[in-house]
Design an enzyme around this catalytic site. Structure first.
Site, PDB file in Angstrom:
ATOM      1  N   ASP A 237       0.821  -1.208   0.000  1.00 42.61           N
ATOM      2  CA  ASP A 237       0.000   0.000   0.000  1.00 42.61           C
ATOM      3  C   ASP A 237       0.856   1.260   0.000  1.00 42.61           C
ATOM      4  OD1 ASP A 237      -2.709  -0.555  -0.197  1.00 42.61           O
ATOM      5  OD2 ASP A 237      -2.862  -1.124   1.908  1.00 42.61           O
TER       6      ASP A 237
ATOM      7  N   ARG B 287      -1.731  -0.708  -8.663  1.00 43.57           N
ATOM      8  CA  ARG B 287      -3.043  -0.175  -8.281  1.00 43.57           C
ATOM      9  C   ARG B 287      -2.970   1.352  -8.328  1.00 43.57           C
ATOM     10  NH1 ARG B 287      -4.175  -1.109  -2.329  1.00 43.57           N
ATOM     11  NH2 ARG B 287      -4.600  -3.271  -2.944  1.00 43.57           N
TER      12      ARG B 287
END
Length: 306
Positions: free
Chosen positions: A132, A182
């Site tokens: 992340d 992402r």
């Protein structure tokens, strides 16, 4: 002022008890958090998979302050990956990892070793890890960790935030074959010197970054709830001759579930970002602190099924 109040609230155990006991708050928590335990998260994952969706599990706990907490986070992920394997969900459930939860702010080498152990467990289980993104100050360290991990675990994914001015360049560097990226708008409060401030500028950057990823040789993961950007992503995929198996959409658990179903029904891979864990309260409140506009977003998500 509002951001400071939210951050203070995030550290209040008394407010946490009040939020947890209030009927309306319980609805919000159940809507956006899969549960406290890995077992609850897997139950929610199974339900999503049965609806034709895939999942990225996110163990909450980005405020790691001690080595012991970092070790606990690593071990929790290892246990979760074992449960994913045993449940036969490895092909449809992966994990998302914040390096801060693994001790990045304490010792970057330690966080790397923890992330490496998680990647090894994920590979053994037959699934993958995505690192992340967090505040801009950690971006270089996170991407350096990614490059090291991908030497042995090439399926390890990255998250890039379109509101950062640097992200177009990062997209170009990470759009090579085998790379999983992402792309999201970004949720942290950042200064103008490093991040676009207006919604329009963020959206424009998102589209520019999307074009780079869709035209590259990697695997774009389009993380947005914005209907206009979803439509643009569908158009860009057609323009660059990408089949539905060559990219995916990602949406958060509890947000626009009917849109998730619609996209999946159209043959798209739709991955639901599924947060769980004991630290749900701090996660929710800090997301509001990072961007107070999220208060309105959460309210709309609670009242809308689309």
């Amino acid at each position: 002022m509002l951001r400071s109040l939210f951050r203070a609230a995030a550290g209040s155990s008394r407010l946490e008890r009040l939020v947890e006991s209030a009927p309306v708050s319980k609805d919000v928590v159940r809507r956006f958090i899969a549960g406290r335990s890995a077992e609850e998260a897997l139950v929610a994952s199974r339900a999503l998979v049965d609806d034709g969706l895939v999942v990225s599990l996110d163990l909450l706990g980005e405020d790691t302050r001690t080595i012991e907490q970092a070790v606990t986070a690593r071990d929790d992920y290892l246990g979760t990956l074992g449960r994913v394997r045993d449940a036969g969900l490895s092909s449809v459930v992966e994990v998302s990892v914040k390096l801060s939860a693994l001790g990045q702010r304490i010792d970057e080498k330690l966080a790397y070793e923890h992330a490496r152990a998680i990647c090894a467990a994920a590979e053994e289980a037959g699934t993958a890890v995505t690192l992340d993104a967090e505040e801009h100050g950690s971006t270089d360290a996170t991407l350096e960790t990614l490059l090291e991990l991908r030497k042995d675990f090439p399926a390890t994914g990255a998250v890039l935030q379109a509101y950062l001015r640097r992200t177009e360049g990062d997209c170009r560097e990470l759009s090579a074959a085998g790379s999983r990226v992402r792309l999201c708008k970004g949720s942290y409060a950042e200064p103008e010197s490093v991040a676009f401030q207006s919604s329009l500028d963020v959206d424009k950057s998102f589209v520019r970054c999307l074009n780079i990823l869709m035209s590259g040789e990697g695997y774009p993961m389009v993380a947005t709830h914005d209907a206009r950007l979803i439509a643009i992503a569908e158009d860009r995929a057609r323009w660059f001759d990408r089949s539905t198996g060559e990219f995916e959409f990602q949406l958060m658990y509890g947000v626009r579930p009917e849109e998730q179903t619609r996209l999946a029904a159209g043959g798209n891979t739709v991955r639901v970002y599924l947060p769980y864990g004991e630290h749900w309260y701090a996660y929710l409140v800090r997301r509001l602190a990072d961007r107070p506009a999220n208060v309105g977003f959460a309210a709309r998500a609670m009242t809308s099924k689309k």
